[in-house]
Structures are given as C-alpha cells and as structure tokens.
Motif scaffolding. Sequence first.
Motif, PDB file in Angstrom:
ATOM      1  N   ASP A  36     -13.295  15.036 -41.128  1.00 24.84           N
ATOM      2  CA  ASP A  36     -14.154  15.439 -42.097  1.00 24.84           C
ATOM      3  C   ASP A  36     -14.345  17.167 -42.187  1.00 24.84           C
ATOM      4  N   VAL A  37     -13.982  17.638 -43.177  1.00 29.46           N
ATOM      5  CA  VAL A  37     -13.945  19.114 -43.206  1.00 29.46           C
ATOM      6  C   VAL A  37     -15.448  19.516 -43.191  1.00 29.46           C
ATOM      7  N   ALA A  38     -16.679  18.923 -43.442  1.00 31.08           N
ATOM      8  CA  ALA A  38     -17.933  19.323 -43.317  1.00 31.08           C
ATOM      9  C   ALA A  38     -18.228  19.462 -41.942  1.00 31.08           C
ATOM     10  N   HIS A  39     -17.570  18.892 -41.142  1.00 33.37           N
ATOM     11  CA  HIS A  39     -17.872  18.945 -39.587  1.00 33.37           C
ATOM     12  C   HIS A  39     -17.288  20.424 -38.911  1.00 33.37           C
ATOM     13  N   ALA A  40     -16.518  21.158 -39.765  1.00 32.93           N
ATOM     14  CA  ALA A  40     -15.782  22.200 -39.333  1.00 32.93           C
ATOM     15  C   ALA A  40     -16.830  23.339 -38.797  1.00 32.93           C
ATOM     16  N   VAL A  41     -17.838  23.778 -39.771  1.00 28.84           N
ATOM     17  CA  VAL A  41     -18.668  25.009 -39.360  1.00 28.84           C
ATOM     18  C   VAL A  41     -19.452  24.581 -38.470  1.00 28.84           C
ATOM     19  N   PRO A  42     -20.662  23.394 -38.477  1.00 28.42           N
ATOM     20  CA  PRO A  42     -21.243  23.170 -37.504  1.00 28.42           C
ATOM     21  C   PRO A  42     -20.546  23.118 -35.999  1.00 28.42           C
ATOM     22  N   LEU A  43     -19.269  22.521 -36.087  1.00 25.38           N
ATOM     23  CA  LEU A  43     -18.665  22.219 -34.576  1.00 25.38           C
ATOM     24  C   LEU A  43     -18.510  23.724 -34.143  1.00 25.38           C
ATOM     25  N   ALA A  44     -17.838  24.541 -34.924  1.00 21.80           N
ATOM     26  CA  ALA A  44     -17.579  25.900 -34.405  1.00 21.80           C
ATOM     27  C   ALA A  44     -18.732  26.592 -34.191  1.00 21.80           C
ATOM     28  N   GLY A 190      -3.804  29.606 -17.455  1.00 22.74           N
ATOM     29  CA  GLY A 190      -4.613  30.709 -18.007  1.00 22.74           C
ATOM     30  C   GLY A 190      -5.883  29.852 -18.466  1.00 22.74           C
ATOM     31  N   CYS A 191      -5.707  28.587 -19.218  1.00 19.75           N
ATOM     32  CA  CYS A 191      -6.708  27.942 -19.579  1.00 19.75           C
ATOM     33  C   CYS A 191      -6.204  26.460 -19.739  1.00 19.75           C
ATOM     34  N   VAL A 192      -6.986  25.215 -19.995  1.00 16.78           N
ATOM     35  CA  VAL A 192      -6.519  24.026 -20.403  1.00 16.78           C
ATOM     36  C   VAL A 192      -7.164  23.805 -21.942  1.00 16.78           C
ATOM     37  N   GLY A 193      -6.372  22.741 -22.310  1.00 12.73           N
ATOM     38  CA  GLY A 193      -6.743  22.207 -23.776  1.00 12.73           C
ATOM     39  C   GLY A 193      -7.390  20.754 -23.343  1.00 12.73           C
ATOM     40  N   GLY A 194      -8.485  20.860 -24.096  1.00 14.08           N
ATOM     41  CA  GLY A 194      -9.346  19.427 -23.955  1.00 14.08           C
ATOM     42  C   GLY A 194      -9.990  19.065 -25.143  1.00 14.08           C
ATOM     43  N   SER A 195      -9.677  17.385 -25.270  1.00 17.01           N
ATOM     44  CA  SER A 195     -10.567  17.054 -26.518  1.00 17.01           C
ATOM     45  C   SER A 195     -11.799  16.410 -26.261  1.00 17.01           C
ATOM     46  N   TRP A 196     -12.121  16.620 -25.084  1.00 16.78           N
ATOM     47  CA  TRP A 196     -13.431  15.817 -24.504  1.00 16.78           C
ATOM     48  C   TRP A 196     -14.735  16.785 -25.121  1.00 16.78           C
ATOM     49  N   LEU A 197     -14.361  18.130 -25.638  1.00 15.83           N
ATOM     50  CA  LEU A 197     -15.590  18.914 -26.107  1.00 15.83           C
ATOM     51  C   LEU A 197     -16.209  18.119 -27.420  1.00 15.83           C
ATOM     52  N   ALA A 198     -15.352  17.538 -28.163  1.00 15.98           N
ATOM     53  CA  ALA A 198     -15.657  17.214 -29.450  1.00 15.98           C
ATOM     54  C   ALA A 198     -15.180  15.832 -29.706  1.00 15.98           C
ATOM     55  N   PRO A 199     -15.688  14.683 -28.942  1.00 20.30           N
ATOM     56  CA  PRO A 199     -15.636  13.349 -28.990  1.00 20.30           C
ATOM     57  C   PRO A 199     -15.947  12.832 -30.659  1.00 20.30           C
ATOM     58  N   LYS A 200     -15.105  11.969 -30.957  1.00 22.60           N
ATOM     59  CA  LYS A 200     -15.069  11.555 -32.311  1.00 22.60           C
ATOM     60  C   LYS A 200     -16.496  10.806 -32.645  1.00 22.60           C
ATOM     61  N   ASP A 201     -17.181  10.340 -31.604  1.00 23.15           N
ATOM     62  CA  ASP A 201     -18.677   9.447 -31.998  1.00 23.15           C
ATOM     63  C   ASP A 201     -19.418  10.643 -32.205  1.00 23.15           C
ATOM     64  N   VAL A 202     -19.255  11.891 -31.256  1.00 26.12           N
ATOM     65  CA  VAL A 202     -20.153  12.653 -31.388  1.00 26.12           C
ATOM     66  C   VAL A 202     -20.198  13.462 -32.665  1.00 26.12           C
ATOM     67  N   LEU A 203     -18.934  13.815 -32.979  1.00 26.95           N
ATOM     68  CA  LEU A 203     -18.778  14.364 -34.464  1.00 26.95           C
ATOM     69  C   LEU A 203     -19.188  13.467 -35.512  1.00 26.95           C
ATOM     70  N   ALA A 204     -18.942  12.170 -35.333  1.00 32.73           N
ATOM     71  CA  ALA A 204     -19.367  11.361 -36.595  1.00 32.73           C
ATOM     72  C   ALA A 204     -21.104  11.115 -36.567  1.00 32.73           C
ATOM     73  N   ALA A 205     -21.788  11.316 -35.308  1.00 36.20           N
ATOM     74  CA  ALA A 205     -23.038  11.426 -35.388  1.00 36.20           C
ATOM     75  C   ALA A 205     -23.729  12.793 -35.622  1.00 36.20           C
ATOM     76  N   GLY A 206     -23.054  13.984 -35.822  1.00 36.04           N
ATOM     77  CA  GLY A 206     -23.456  15.128 -36.112  1.00 36.04           C
ATOM     78  C   GLY A 206     -24.237  15.678 -34.907  1.00 36.04           C
ATOM     79  N   ASP A 207     -23.683  15.269 -33.655  1.00 41.28           N
ATOM     80  CA  ASP A 207     -24.680  15.477 -32.575  1.00 41.28           C
ATOM     81  C   ASP A 207     -24.401  17.003 -31.969  1.00 41.28           C
ATOM     82  N   TRP A 208     -24.651  17.966 -32.619  1.00 42.33           N
ATOM     83  CA  TRP A 208     -23.969  19.350 -32.493  1.00 42.33           C
ATOM     84  C   TRP A 208     -24.832  20.148 -30.928  1.00 42.33           C
ATOM     85  N   THR A 209     -25.921  19.399 -30.875  1.00 41.66           N
ATOM     86  CA  THR A 209     -26.661  19.766 -29.364  1.00 41.66           C
ATOM     87  C   THR A 209     -25.819  19.197 -28.354  1.00 41.66           C
TER      88      THR A 209
END
Length: 222
Positions: A36-44, A190-209
């Motif tokens: 969902d493109v609408a999640h992009a800005v609040p996620l960032a 230097g760094c690692v890549g991880g998907s756990w910072l933005a789980p799909k269920d958290v995004l779907a709920a809009g839980d930005w906190t």
Amino acid sequence: MMSRASQMNERMNNPMNTAADVLDLAPVVPVVALDDVAHAVPLAEALLRGGIGTIEVTLRTPAGLPAIERIAAEVPDMVAGAGTITEPGQAKRAVDAGARYLVTPGATDRLLDDLDGVGAPYLAGAATASEAMRLAERGATAMKFFPAEPSGGVAYLKAIAGPLPHLRFCPTGGISPETAPAYLALPNVGCVGGSWLAPKDVLAAGDWTKVEQLAREAAALR
C-alpha cells in the motif's frame, strides 16, 4: 564525542558517492515490500523517529516505485533505496523516482553494466567468494551478502575475511534481531538488512508506534 543522533544527521546530510557510504547509513537497513503506497510516508517518518535514517523499498510489488517517490518527496531526511533490482531498466526508473542507492540480489554482467550506466551507488548481491571477487574486479569494495543465513551466515563471512579483507558486506536474508549483533560484530560487515522493522501485520494495522520502537532497538545495535 558526537551523539548517535548527530552521527546519523551527519551521515544523511553528506552526499553518497559510493556503495561504501550506504553501509554507514544505519546498523540495520529496513528491507520492505510495500503493498500500500499510503504506508510509505508514515513508515518512513516512524523509522526516522526511531533513529533509522534509511529504507530499502523493494520492487517486488507494484507499490515499490510510487512508494519511493512519495518518500523522496515528503520525507527528504530519509535516504530511500530501491531493492530487488533484477533487470536492466529498473535502476533508472528507481533513481528517477528518487532512490539514492540500489540493491540487487545477485549480479550478471548485463545488470552490472546497466547499474554502472545509471551512476547511483549500488550494493550488488554475492553469495560466494567467487562472486564477491568478480564484483571486486569491477571495482566494488562494498556489496550485499545474500541470502545470508542459507549461504553460511556469520561463519562464512568470518572465513572469507582473511583472503578478502578489503571487502565489506551488508548481509541480508534470514537475519533477526537476535542474530544481527553477531553479524555487526564482524569487521567486514557494515550493516545488515532486515525485514523485522516493518512486519506486514504491523503495517496493515498502521501501528507506527511499534515501528518506531523496533527502529529504536535496531539503531542501538551499534
């Protein structure tokens, strides 16, 4: 001593000229496939509040490019990258949308030629010593190690640090908050890549906190 926030601001305000600069943006790079493109800005914005100043938006979904465009336009302090670059043409479209760096899962000559032509910093994927050496022959000193866990993980990166001490990596694939510190402790990571910072269920709920909390924990790993 410079504070963590000051260090992050300095990194974000400095231009990125090489892939090595990408490795220094954050200890954990959020790897996100947005539906969902609408999640992009609040996620960032939530990631920034938590101290993570970059995001790799993958092109695995139709929302990828427009999400990068929204982030670049509306959250200028966030360094947006484009991931899952797999074919020529994608890199230019991503940069045109506002991506400041590019990430690939692997590397072919055709794809690398295209990336070089675009001119943006990129982390090309390598899973073996031979693949890493091949990228090094083209001038790369920073690259993605993917898929990290299935390819040998921490033990493998330790093993190749001896013969290839000039190379640094962003391991991605199967890494968790529990395993990330072991990777980050390696001198060639230097760094690692991880998907756990933005789980799909958290995004779907809009839980930005929750995203902010996860980002804060990730930022503290280094």
